[in-house]
Design an enzyme around this catalytic site. Structure first.
Site, PDB file in Angstrom:
ATOM      1  N   GLN A 198      -6.541  -0.297  33.881  1.00  0.00           N
ATOM      2  CA  GLN A 198      -6.680  -1.073  35.123  1.00  0.00           C
ATOM      3  C   GLN A 198      -5.816  -2.324  35.029  1.00  0.00           C
ATOM      4  OE1 GLN A 198      -8.530  -1.706  38.057  1.00  0.00           O
ATOM      5  NE2 GLN A 198      -7.962  -3.864  38.081  1.00  0.00           N
ATOM      6  N   THR A 199      -5.064  -2.602  36.092  1.00  0.00           N
ATOM      7  CA  THR A 199      -4.309  -3.850  36.111  1.00  0.00           C
ATOM      8  C   THR A 199      -4.048  -4.290  37.546  1.00  0.00           C
ATOM      9  OG1 THR A 199      -2.288  -4.965  35.358  1.00  0.00           O
ATOM     10  CG2 THR A 199      -2.082  -2.649  35.990  1.00  0.00           C
ATOM     11  N   ARG A 200      -3.950  -5.605  37.718  1.00  0.00           N
ATOM     12  CA  ARG A 200      -3.524  -6.178  38.995  1.00  0.00           C
ATOM     13  C   ARG A 200      -2.361  -7.132  38.762  1.00  0.00           C
ATOM     14  NH1 ARG A 200      -6.959 -10.615  37.597  1.00  0.00           N
ATOM     15  NH2 ARG A 200      -6.008 -12.348  38.734  1.00  0.00           N
ATOM     16  N   HIS A 204       3.915  -5.934  30.610  1.00  0.00           N
ATOM     17  CA  HIS A 204       4.991  -6.282  29.700  1.00  0.00           C
ATOM     18  C   HIS A 204       4.851  -5.457  28.410  1.00  0.00           C
ATOM     19  CE1 HIS A 204       6.151  -9.475  32.417  1.00  0.00           C
ATOM     20  NE2 HIS A 204       4.888  -9.847  32.479  1.00  0.00           N
ATOM     21  N   HIS A 207       1.376  -4.807  26.870  1.00  0.00           N
ATOM     22  CA  HIS A 207       0.544  -3.834  27.574  1.00  0.00           C
ATOM     23  C   HIS A 207       0.956  -2.406  27.236  1.00  0.00           C
ATOM     24  CE1 HIS A 207       0.559  -7.490  30.220  1.00  0.00           C
ATOM     25  NE2 HIS A 207      -0.740  -7.286  30.126  1.00  0.00           N
ATOM     26  N   ARG A 293     -10.580  -8.231  27.974  1.00  0.00           N
ATOM     27  CA  ARG A 293     -11.259  -9.508  27.769  1.00  0.00           C
ATOM     28  C   ARG A 293     -11.353 -10.203  29.121  1.00  0.00           C
ATOM     29  NH1 ARG A 293     -10.245 -14.878  26.758  1.00  0.00           N
ATOM     30  NH2 ARG A 293     -11.445 -15.862  25.077  1.00  0.00           N
ATOM     31  N   ASP A 294     -12.547 -10.660  29.501  1.00  0.00           N
ATOM     32  CA  ASP A 294     -12.792 -11.264  30.816  1.00  0.00           C
ATOM     33  C   ASP A 294     -12.265 -10.349  31.920  1.00  0.00           C
ATOM     34  OD1 ASP A 294     -13.744 -13.130  32.623  1.00  0.00           O
ATOM     35  OD2 ASP A 294     -11.906 -14.310  32.619  1.00  0.00           O
ATOM     36  N   HIS A 295     -12.643  -9.091  31.842  1.00  0.00           N
ATOM     37  CA  HIS A 295     -12.186  -8.071  32.782  1.00  0.00           C
ATOM     38  C   HIS A 295     -12.561  -8.461  34.214  1.00  0.00           C
ATOM     39  CE1 HIS A 295     -11.187  -3.733  33.583  1.00  0.00           C
ATOM     40  NE2 HIS A 295     -11.894  -4.013  34.675  1.00  0.00           N
ATOM     41  N   ALA A 296     -11.567  -8.458  35.108  1.00  0.00           N
ATOM     42  CA  ALA A 296     -11.762  -8.787  36.522  1.00  0.00           C
ATOM     43  C   ALA A 296     -12.389 -10.163  36.727  1.00  0.00           C
ATOM     44  CB  ALA A 296     -12.606  -7.719  37.217  1.00  0.00           C
ATOM     45  N   MET A 334      -3.114  -8.137  21.813  1.00  0.00           N
ATOM     46  CA  MET A 334      -1.936  -7.819  21.013  1.00  0.00           C
ATOM     47  C   MET A 334      -1.038  -9.051  20.899  1.00  0.00           C
ATOM     48  SD  MET A 334      -2.528  -4.560  20.454  1.00  0.00           S
ATOM     49  CE  MET A 334      -1.007  -3.727  19.985  1.00  0.00           C
ATOM     50  N   THR A 436       5.948 -27.986  71.491  1.00  0.00           N
ATOM     51  CA  THR A 436       7.087 -27.125  71.810  1.00  0.00           C
ATOM     52  C   THR A 436       6.798 -25.694  71.389  1.00  0.00           C
ATOM     53  OG1 THR A 436       8.595 -28.981  71.500  1.00  0.00           O
ATOM     54  CG2 THR A 436       9.554 -26.771  71.464  1.00  0.00           C
ATOM     55  N   ILE A 478      -0.487 -31.515  65.840  1.00  0.00           N
ATOM     56  CA  ILE A 478      -1.518 -32.546  65.695  1.00  0.00           C
ATOM     57  C   ILE A 478      -2.560 -32.076  64.676  1.00  0.00           C
ATOM     58  CG2 ILE A 478      -3.417 -33.743  66.866  1.00  0.00           C
ATOM     59  CD1 ILE A 478      -1.663 -33.865  69.360  1.00  0.00           C
TER      60      ILE A 478
END
Length: 575
Positions: A198-200, A204, A207, A293-296, A334, A436, A478
């Site tokens: 899973q990635t968002r 690199h 990964h 680690r700290d997924h999502a 890694m 305008t 304004i």
């Protein structure tokens, strides 16, 4: 063999309802309809293609309450995230939404009828409870809590759907697989074990090494399964990311990996989302799932602390492993070893061995400034794709929004800025003067609070489009309300291209000065009641809470103000 779907049966509603699709289409032409939001569209696509199995529609009150409270559907099946169709009271009245009603669900992009929902119930919900139970806190620093507060309507519509057709896509069509199609692909290639990643974010070298290592340890293949629906505001756009994924797939051993896109609207719900992601990948046929680690995780809360612990997601997935029946692969951090030119897990590196890393912040800085990105960190083809979408700061577009009272000098300052920026060169410069622009975009608009807000919506859209094309945009409405200014900023940050560069300049010239120097006598007309809803007279001007710069024509000259704004741009490397 692909994994068994969650709940035992893949709910491919498109295939199920294909024999009656024409009948449904004819019925849809006679029914009232709801035009979906972008999030609802993503959810519906994964409901009808089976990605959210065992769901067959949007959650009714019993399922919703059970999921929020226990991470289970009303029948006891594990499901960690509420999937809901929200509506306003006006929607409910206008569409006569009651149990048993049939309503068409339409694609917001082309108005095509996608499905018909048969309403089970319409129910209100406690948004604070949902925020706390699902996201861990009622904190607007969490993007989904902010979305819940500002975008989600106060009622949910529950009910099963019948599929007329899947949403159409014109981008990366060859990479878009339904669960049925991906399962058939695995079967054709005789892939028995599949590790889903899973990635968002862009990928690199680290990964690639992580996923290859995970696959080899389990004698499996790799499914790179990135999210291309809604992600966290500020994330790299999916077009850039997919070009990066295509580039990196060439670096995998021949036949090891496969790339498929997932039209998911992420909630950034940490542990609950990790369980949800595991269920979705199981439905797509994966046998293993990498949980990071700290997924999502969405980052920091309002107190500057992480919303979730670094391993909370892994612990929750492990807790439900017997029911999930997809093996979790814990993410291994890694790091690069220059002595051997390889990546190794951090916990396997002996003390004293030199390692190298580049943080996400440092990477963004290098992209912004054009500084070199070493080949040990990423691949040349990947960096090339990123640089195409993220030019250096001095090539990026930006928006300067000048807000202030009528006759505060904001229009004159805007015109002077246009001249100064044209003198600098390097970009086209666009000027959007409030009234305008109103006359050009929609001359029928009046001056009520809602009409002013609508005008700002249009200005923000035009400004973001121009900035994405690399232009310098000077807007001078304004904009008396904080909510309208926030809308402009959000639109530019999210849609204004690389950098999402937005600056709010408060032209804080006092009302007395504005009125005293008003040669046209507009304030006098407002005082006599000839003009209604005039800002500063009978409509309040809300002072900006967080302006990037405050200027005052009563105490500063136009050249001095323009120079201070140019200096602001220079300090951010945009000039």
């Amino acid at each position: 063999m692909a994994n068994i779907p969650h709940g035992g049966i893949l709910k491919d509603l498109v295939a199920r309802d294909e024999p009656i699709s024409e009948q449904l289409r004819e019925e849809a032409a006679k029914l009232k309809d709801i035009v979906l939001t972008e999030r609802q569209l993503c959810d519906l696509e994964l409901i009808i293609n089976g990605g959210f199995s065992p769901l067959e529609g949007f959650m009714n009150e019993a399922d919703y309450t059970s999921v929020v409270d226990t991470l289970r559907l009303a029948d006891g099946t594990l499901f960690s995230m509420p999937v809901t169709l929200d509506a306003s009271f006006a929607d409910i009245e206008r569409l006569s939404i009651v149990p048993g009603a049939r309503i068409v669900l339409r694609d917001p992009r082309d108005d095509e009828a996608l499905a018909i929902i048969t309403v089970d119930d319409v129910y209100s919900y406690d948004s604070v409870k949902e925020a706390i139970q699902v996201f861990g806190a009622d904190d607007p620093a969490h993007p989904s809590v902010a979305y819940l507060r500002s975008h989600v309507k106060p009622f949910y519509i529950g009910g099963k759907v019948q599929a007329i057709q899947a949403p159409s896509h014109f981008d990366y069509v060859a990479l878009r697989y339904t669960p049925t199609e991906l399962r058939a692909h695995f079967k054709k290639l005789a892939w028995r074990r599949v590790v889903a990643f899973q990635t968002r974010n862009p990928m690199h070298r680290a990964h690639r090494e992580l996923t290859v290592r995970a696959a080899r340890q389990r004698q499996a293949n790799v499914l790179i399964h990135p999210v291309v629906g809604l992600t966290k505001p500020g994330d790299v756009d999916h077009y850039t990311r997919v070009r990066v994924y295509e580039a990196i797939m060439a670096k995998y051993p021949n036949g090891m990996g496969h790339l498929a896109l997932l039209p998911l609207a992420m909630r950034m719900a940490g542990p609950r989302e990790a369980v949800w992601h595991a269920i979705i990948r199981k439905n797509f046929g994966a046998t293993h799932f990498i949980v990071g680690r700290d997924h999502a995780g969405p980052g920091k809360n309002s107190q500057g602390k992480d919303f979730y612990g670094p391993y909370d997601a892994q612990e929750l997935v492990e807790k439900y492993k017997d029911e999930l029946q997809i093996e979790m692969v814990p993410f291994q951090q890694m790091t690069y070893l220059p002595s051997t030119d390889e990546y190794q897990p951090v916990d396997e590196i002996p003390a004293g061995v030199q390692t190298l890393d580049i943080s996400g912040t440092e990477l963004r800085k290098r992209l912004r400034t054009g500084a070199p990105i070493p080949d040990w960190f990423s691949y040349e083809a990947v960096v090339k794709r990123l640089r195409e979408s993220y030019p250096p700061r001095d090539k990026q577009g930006f928006v300067l929004c000048l807000t202030g009272l009528y006759n505060s000098g904001k229009d004159v300052i805007a015109k002077a800025l246009q001249v100064a920026l044209n003198e600098q060169g390097g970009r086209s410069v666009s000027l959007l003067i409030g009234e305008t622009v109103r006359d050009d975009l929609n001359p029928k608009l009046g001056f009520t609070a809602e009409e002013r807000h609508e005008n700002l919506q249009r200005i923000s859209f035009v400004a973001a489009e121009l900035a994405r094309a690399g232009a310098a945009v000077v807007a001078a409405p304004i904009a008396p309300e904080e909510r309208s200014r926030a809308l402009v900023k959000d639109t530019v940050v999210q849609n204004g291209g690389a950098g999402g560069n937005f600056f709010l300049i408060h032209v804080a010239t006092p009302l007395e000065h504005c009125e005293r120097t008003d040669r046209k006598g507009i304030y006098a007309q407002a005082r006599r009641g000839e003009i209604r809803g005039f800002v500063g007279v009978d409509t309040e001007y809300e002072v900006p809470k967080k302006a990037d710069l405050v200027v005052d024509l009563a105490t500063q000259s136009i050249p001095a103000i323009v120079h201070s704004i140019v200096l602001l741009l220079e300090t951010t490397s945009l000039l």
